[in-house]
Design a protein around this motif. Structure first.
Motif, PDB file in Angstrom:
ATOM      1  N   SER A 367      39.222  25.176  35.132  1.00 11.26           N
ATOM      2  CA  SER A 367      39.079  26.562  35.542  1.00 11.26           C
ATOM      3  C   SER A 367      38.980  27.433  34.301  1.00 11.26           C
ATOM      4  CB  SER A 367      40.314  26.957  36.339  1.00 11.26           C
ATOM      5  OG  SER A 367      40.165  28.271  36.743  1.00 11.26           O
ATOM      6  N   LEU A 369      38.925  30.990  32.841  1.00  9.47           N
ATOM      7  CA  LEU A 369      39.130  32.418  33.062  1.00  9.47           C
ATOM      8  C   LEU A 369      38.736  33.145  31.791  1.00  9.47           C
ATOM      9  CD1 LEU A 369      42.498  32.510  35.014  1.00  9.47           C
ATOM     10  CD2 LEU A 369      40.224  33.122  35.841  1.00  9.47           C
ATOM     11  N   SER A 373      36.176  37.888  32.908  1.00 11.33           N
ATOM     12  CA  SER A 373      35.968  37.397  34.271  1.00 11.33           C
ATOM     13  C   SER A 373      36.444  38.379  35.336  1.00 11.33           C
ATOM     14  CB  SER A 373      36.646  36.040  34.478  1.00 11.33           C
ATOM     15  OG  SER A 373      38.037  36.202  34.429  1.00 11.33           O
ATOM     16  N   SER A 381      29.558  33.439  36.928  1.00 11.15           N
ATOM     17  CA  SER A 381      30.034  32.511  35.904  1.00 11.15           C
ATOM     18  C   SER A 381      29.683  33.032  34.521  1.00 11.15           C
ATOM     19  CB  SER A 381      29.406  31.146  36.108  1.00 11.15           C
ATOM     20  OG  SER A 381      28.056  31.214  35.750  1.00 11.15           O
ATOM     21  N   LYS A 501      36.367  26.700  39.293  1.00 11.68           N
ATOM     22  CA  LYS A 501      37.266  27.849  39.445  1.00 11.68           C
ATOM     23  C   LYS A 501      38.575  27.413  40.093  1.00 11.68           C
ATOM     24  CE  LYS A 501      34.124  31.556  39.021  1.00 11.68           C
ATOM     25  NZ  LYS A 501      32.900  31.577  39.782  1.00 11.68           N
ATOM     26  N   ASP A 502      39.658  27.981  39.598  1.00  9.11           N
ATOM     27  CA  ASP A 502      40.996  27.773  40.183  1.00  9.11           C
ATOM     28  C   ASP A 502      41.336  26.299  40.352  1.00  9.11           C
ATOM     29  OD1 ASP A 502      41.042  30.539  40.436  1.00  9.11           O
ATOM     30  OD2 ASP A 502      40.080  30.431  42.400  1.00  9.11           O
TER      31      ASP A 502
END
Ligand code: FRU
Length: 517
Positions: A367, A369, A373, A381, A501-502
């Motif tokens: 992920s 960041l 972001s 992205s 992500k995440d």
């Protein structure tokens, strides 16, 4: 020679001269596609007459050889031995007769008694209103060499639409095929109140005398709203089913679906040739992207069903118009039916275009960041994600396998421009099980987002992506989803980045090839 033939030849020669004067400038355009069919210059729309004749594939297209806008339609022409490398041939049809004065509209081709026959719609405007003041008839042309075409002296062969709840003038795009020694033809049509699209079926023993059989789909029987006019129908057997392809105009949006001005899809079923009835299932889209219309199919030498569509959409922006051309064809795709669904895969022989390659395996995507972001859209992205040496380009094929892992979404940004901020983002949302193609920041031209439903297979997402200078075509899963888009990035926007992500996603493998004609 009949005088009408010399009239046609003169119209063709004038059109060729117009193209010749423009094509050198067009060839230099940096958005010009490398391995897709487009006209040498000026406007194209629908694929027409896609066929196999004397050992070669022929593809014609709706063409206006005088400007970058749609106008009186001609048939442009290319041929190929392998469906990968295409050669331009002289324009095949020009509007030259009373019955096709304002355009040789879409149609198809078939071999009959050694000749290649074209069946097309002759269009005539009878007044100012382009929706109401028109007359459409069906006409034939033939060729002994697959290059030079003569219009049939007895044209038109279908002079008027049949009686019934059938609009008398919107009546076009004949697709012909042979079934047990009889020729059949379907036509796009609408009801007299112009509210529902439908398809008309005809039969002939000789391609010349046609008998109307029935409305096989749409019309009064339409239970859901499937648009007000169906253009460019196609019908073929695939496995033990029959497939009706059509391009409905004016379908309303439904959730993620039908966001383009017009749609192209198919219905699986069975045509009863004796009764003219076609029992069928629901419409399935053939492409979930932005630019895919009026597809036409042919059977190839190996018995595969190949489809090509116009890679554009009516009334959309076409930035290449400023550079002397407009519109292109998609790459050829192979259609199959698996688990009751139509599947679309790129033609395997496109691998002949592959040049330089790189290969990576088992790379972790964490992920990311990025500092900025917070300031960008959730799907974005920008400036995050991993890059891999040699994975970049503007005429490139990618074959990718992601293992979703713990990330909530993951994907790839293409045609990334570090200084311009351009990118075209393909992302998969693991919760919603949707694939998203986002061209909001792709460069010139229209933006927009398209989504397609897609399940992962054991947590894996497989992708094949074909990038050309101003296009991207995505094939996802096992042929379940295709998404096509014209995009118009700057020449420096060649980056490719992979992101999650995440959570963490595994890039199990990526292969990247430079594609060259
Ligand atoms: C579909 C279409 C056809 C017609 C042709 C005219 O895109 O509208 O119905 O024959 O384009 O160029």
């Amino acid at each position: 020679m009949h005088s009408f033939q010399s009239q046609h030849l003169e119209a063709l020669a004038r059109a060729e001269a117009s193209l010749a004067a423009a094509q050198e400038r067009v060839a230099q355009d940096r958005w010009r596609l490398r391995y897709h069919v487009a006209a040498p210059a000026y406007w194209i729309n629908d694929p027409n007459g896609f066929s196999f004749y004397r050992g070669e594939y022929h593809l014609f297209y709706q063409h206006h050889p005088y400007s970058v806008e749609w106008g009186p339609m001609y048939w442009g022409h290319v041929k190929s031995k392998d469906l990968v490398h295409w050669e331009h041939l002289p324009i095949a049809l020009a509007p030259s007769e009373d019955y096709d004065r304002d355009g040789c509209f879409s149609g198809s081709a078939i071999e009959h008694e050694g000749k290649l026959w074209l069946m097309y719609t002759g269009n005539v405007w009878t007044g100012e209103d382009r929706d109401e003041d028109l007359k459409q008839v069906q006409a034939l042309a033939y060729s002994e060499d697959g290059v030079h075409f003569e219009k049939y002296i007895g044209n038109p062969v279908i002079e008027a639409a049949p009686e019934g709840n059938i609009h008398p003038f919107h009546f076009r795009d004949p697709k012909i095929w042979q079934h047990e020694d009889i020729y059949y033809c379907i036509l796009g049509s609408q009801t007299t109140d112009r509210q529902s699209g439908q398809v008309l079926l005809y039969r002939s023993a000789d391609l010349i005398n046609w008998t109307f059989i029935s409305v096989i789909a749409g019309g009064q029987e339409t239970t859901e709203k499937l648009g007000y006019m169906w253009e460019c129908p196609d019908l073929f057997a695939l496995g033990d089913q029959d497939v009706l392809v059509c391009s409905p105009q004016g379908m309303a949006k439904d959730g993620d679906l039908y966001h383009n001005l017009h749609q192209s899809g198919c219905m699986l079923g069975k045509l009863d040739y004796a009764t003219g009835k076609f029992e069928h299932g629901d419409l399935q889209l053939l492409d979930y992207g932005f630019d895919f219309y009026a597809p036409q199919t042919t059977l190839d030498e190996q018995g595969r069903r190949i489809v090509i569509a116009w890679m554009a959409m009516w009334e959309d922006k076409m930035p290449e118009q400023a550079r002397g051309w407009a519109g292109a064809m998609t790459i050829p795709r192979v259609l199959t039916i698996e688990d009751g669904q139509i599947r679309t895969r790129p033609l395997p022989e496109l691998s002949k275009l592959r040049g330089k390659s790189v290969h990576y395996t088992n790379e972790k995507l964490l992920s990311s960041l990025a500092a900025n972001s917070q300031s960008v859209e959730p799907d974005s992205s920008i400036y995050t994600g991993r890059q891999f040496a040699g994975v970049s380009g503007e005429y490139t094929e990618l074959e990718i396998e992601f293992e979703a892992g713990t990330a909530t979404s993951f994907g790839i940004a293409m045609r990334v421009g570090e200084s311009s901020g351009e990118e075209t983002v393909l992302s998969y949302d693991c919760q919603q099980q949707k694939l998203t193609l986002d061209r909001e920041r792709s460069g010139a031209g229209s933006g927009g987002i398209r989504r397609a439903p897609l399940s992962l297979q054991n947590g894996i997402l497989k992708l094949r992506i074909f990038i050309d200078r101003s296009s991207v075509e995505v094939f996802a899963g096992d042929g379940e989803v295709a998404m096509s888009a014209r995009i118009y990035p700057g020449v420096d926007s060649t980056g490719i980045r992979f992101f999650a992500k995440d959570g963490e996603t595994l890039l199990k493998s990526v292969d990247c090839w430079t594609l060259d004609q």
